[in-house]
Design a protein around this motif. Structure first.
Motif, PDB file in Angstrom:
ATOM      1  N   GLY A  33       0.746  -1.349  -0.129  1.00 32.95           N
ATOM      2  CA  GLY A  33      -0.078  -0.029   0.095  1.00 32.95           C
ATOM      3  C   GLY A  33       0.684   1.144  -0.062  1.00 32.95           C
ATOM      4  O   GLY A  33       0.410   2.357   0.264  1.00 32.95           O
ATOM      5  N   THR A  88       1.822   3.017  -2.437  1.00 25.57           N
ATOM      6  CA  THR A  88       1.137   4.170  -3.338  1.00 25.57           C
ATOM      7  C   THR A  88       0.016   4.754  -3.142  1.00 25.57           C
ATOM      8  O   THR A  88      -0.076   6.115  -2.788  1.00 25.57           O
ATOM      9  N   SER A  89      -0.748   3.946  -2.293  1.00 24.52           N
ATOM     10  CA  SER A  89      -2.058   4.405  -1.655  1.00 24.52           C
ATOM     11  C   SER A  89      -1.587   5.452  -0.665  1.00 24.52           C
ATOM     12  O   SER A  89      -2.202   6.453  -0.523  1.00 24.52           O
ATOM     13  N   CYS A  90      -0.721   4.951   0.092  1.00 24.42           N
ATOM     14  CA  CYS A  90      -0.583   5.912   1.411  1.00 24.42           C
ATOM     15  C   CYS A  90       0.244   7.198   1.054  1.00 24.42           C
ATOM     16  O   CYS A  90       0.021   8.164   1.525  1.00 24.42           O
ATOM     17  N   SER A 138      -2.182   9.320  -0.461  1.00 22.27           N
ATOM     18  CA  SER A 138      -3.243  10.058   0.331  1.00 22.27           C
ATOM     19  C   SER A 138      -2.482  11.166   1.269  1.00 22.27           C
ATOM     20  O   SER A 138      -2.962  12.103   1.498  1.00 22.27           O
ATOM     21  N   SER A 192      -3.791   4.692  -9.210  1.00 22.72           N
ATOM     22  CA  SER A 192      -4.270   5.064  -7.734  1.00 22.72           C
ATOM     23  C   SER A 192      -5.210   6.467  -7.908  1.00 22.72           C
ATOM     24  O   SER A 192      -6.420   6.560  -6.934  1.00 22.72           O
ATOM     25  N   ASN A 241      -0.627  -1.067   7.443  1.00 22.78           N
ATOM     26  CA  ASN A 241      -1.905  -1.079   6.415  1.00 22.78           C
ATOM     27  C   ASN A 241      -2.703  -2.466   6.513  1.00 22.78           C
ATOM     28  O   ASN A 241      -2.220  -3.336   6.755  1.00 22.78           O
ATOM     29  N   GLU A 254     -11.441  -1.076  -3.536  1.00 22.61           N
ATOM     30  CA  GLU A 254     -10.177  -0.688  -3.627  1.00 22.61           C
ATOM     31  C   GLU A 254     -10.082   0.884  -3.782  1.00 22.61           C
ATOM     32  O   GLU A 254     -10.996   1.602  -4.059  1.00 22.61           O
ATOM     33  N   ILE A 255      -8.936   1.478  -3.316  1.00 22.27           N
ATOM     34  CA  ILE A 255      -8.812   2.761  -3.026  1.00 22.27           C
ATOM     35  C   ILE A 255      -8.344   3.500  -4.222  1.00 22.27           C
ATOM     36  O   ILE A 255      -7.003   3.445  -4.682  1.00 22.27           O
ATOM     37  N   ARG A 256      -9.096   4.020  -4.961  1.00 22.34           N
ATOM     38  CA  ARG A 256      -8.750   4.837  -6.079  1.00 22.34           C
ATOM     39  C   ARG A 256      -9.639   6.019  -6.352  1.00 22.34           C
ATOM     40  O   ARG A 256     -10.648   6.165  -5.923  1.00 22.34           O
ATOM     41  N   LEU A 268      -8.705   8.687  -1.886  1.00 24.55           N
ATOM     42  CA  LEU A 268      -7.488   8.992  -1.128  1.00 24.55           C
ATOM     43  C   LEU A 268      -7.496   9.856   0.040  1.00 24.55           C
ATOM     44  O   LEU A 268      -6.753   9.748   1.006  1.00 24.55           O
TER      45      LEU A 268
END
Ligand SMILES: Nc1ncnc2c1ncn2[C@@H]1O[C@H](COP(=O)(O)OP(=O)(O)OP(=O)(O)O)[C@@H](O)[C@H]1O
Length: 390
Positions: A77, A79-81, A84, A110, A327, A374-376, A381
């Motif tokens: 995670g 990229t997601s973090c 965000s 993302s 995460n 999914e976080i997109r 974010l």
């Protein structure tokens, strides 16, 4: 049977439901009740830690430029973090640059926006300017290789052969140049690409950015960055020796043939420049006033073990690490299904491992829940960022 088991599951998955996040709502509701939940996922320091790390208010407070590097095992995670955090900085007034140096870029995925192309691309949907930059490590590697080859690769041997200087080719053998050029350490491309970006950062075009967030490649590659200046010293040393040998051989031949000296591009200087840039990047990473490396992990034995090794390496390199994001932690449950109960047991074990790990226990732990979609996209974010960066 499966339906019966699932019916019993009361794990309160965080409703990052599409409806909520696409409308930009940030409240968290339980799937089994419409009441808002009080999230247990907060920045907290581990028992006994004397000086809890700064929270987001401190991260955002200073106007001086700050760098955040997010790294960890593949797929946890990062990229997601990183995305965000960049969204949150931008929404708190900081013109922010998000750089991906992972060869498998996923910023576009993302953000659900096209951010590819190796140039600054504005991200839509945030309050202050947020730009993304997907740098191309492959290209950097090719350039390095071409430059090196021009100084002393197989081209040199061919040239010398054609000049009747075969004996010098033998002397080159002991320099193991071919081996050197063919076995660039993994991650050299990422490190070169990062150092290229760092030089842009001093330019006028980039001067507005007060927060720079790096989404790095999986663990090992990032660490190469620190060993590269030494690697470059070795390679430059070898290349300089070759250049000297070549220079004396060619000037002898040219004087015999009565030819004029041609002005040559000074390639070793280019490599020296690159080495200096890399050393500058390494120094910047080691500057705890400007830079923080945030390790991202998930609660599994494998990810925790890798995070511990990463922390050891970063400590040896004097890179400041203050927080560890855990995460995809299973949210609380009134009554788990069999699958969730097993998963929770594993996660609890992994979190205990962190708490007993000499490298990780002193860090501030930030738990981020596993959400049910999914976080997109920017709203998603923002939603994740509000849980992680507090
Ligand atoms: N807390 C979370 N809850 C649910 N899904 C998540 C969470 N965090 C990340 N994900 C999902 O996990 C997947 C991997 O995430 P991400 O791309 O951020 O990982 P990564 O560490 O950057 O991967 P890589 O090493 O391949 O670059 C994505 O589909 C992302 O949406």
């Amino acid at each position: 049977m499966a339906a019966m088991v699932l019916n019993k599951c009361r794990t309160q998955f965080y409703r990052a439901s599409l409806l909520h996040i696409t409308r930009g709502f940030t409240s968290v509701t339980s799937p089994i009740s419409t009441k808002p939940l009080t999230t247990p996922f907060q920045v907290r320091s581990i028992a006994g830690r004397a000086d809890p790390v700064s929270g987001f208010a401190d991260m955002v407070a200073e106007t001086q430029r700050k760098y955040y590097m997010l790294g960890g095992k593949g797929g946890v995670g990062k990229t997601s973090c990183a995305a965000s955090l960049a969204v949150k900085f931008a929404n708190h007034g900081h013109p922010t640059l998000l750089v991906s140096s992972d060869p498998a870029h996923s910023l576009s995925d993302s953000f659900a926006q096209d951010l590819a192309g190796g140039r600054l691309v504005p991200v839509e949907g945030v309050d202050s300017p947020l730009y993304a930059l997907e740098i191309n490590p492959e290209k950097a590697r090719e350039e390095f290789h071409t430059t090196s080859q021009k100084i002393g690769g197989s081209g040199v041997k061919d040239l010398m052969g054609s000049m009747g200087l075969g004996m010098l080719v033998d002397q080159l053998g002991d320099l193991k140049l071919g081996e050197l050029l063919d076995t660039l350490p993994p991650g050299v491309d990422e490190a070169i690409a990062i150092s290229e970006v760092m030089q842009f950062l001093d330019s006028q075009e980039y001067s507005m950015f007060t927060r720079i967030v790096f989404d790095t490649a999986p663990t090992g590659h990032t660490l190469r960055l620190f060993s590269l200046p030494d690697f470059m010293d070795t390679s430059i040393g070898k290349m300089m020796k070759i250049k000297q040998k070549l220079a004396s051989a060619t000037s002898t031949i040219k004087s015999v043939l009565g030819k004029r000296e041609e002005t040559q591009e000074n390639y070793p200087d280019k490599l020296k420049e690159l080495r200096e840039k890399m050393a500058k990047v390494r120094d910047l990473f080691r500057n705890s006033d400007t830079t923080e490396f945030v390790i991202v992990t998930i609660p599994t034995v494998m990810a925790v073990s890798e995070s511990s090794r990463l922390r050891t390496s970063l400590r040896k390199e004097n890179v400041s690490v203050q927080r560890l994001i855990i995460n995809q932690v299973l949210p609380p449950s009134a009554s788990d299904c069999k699958f969730c109960a097993m998963k929770r047991k594993d996660q609890t074990h992994a979190i205990e491992m962190i708490q007993n790990d000499p490298e990780l226990a002193s860090l501030t732990l930030v738990q981020a829940p596993l959400v049910d979609v999914e976080i997109r996209g920017v709203p998603a974010l923002k939603y994740l960022g509000d849980m992680v960066w507090r």
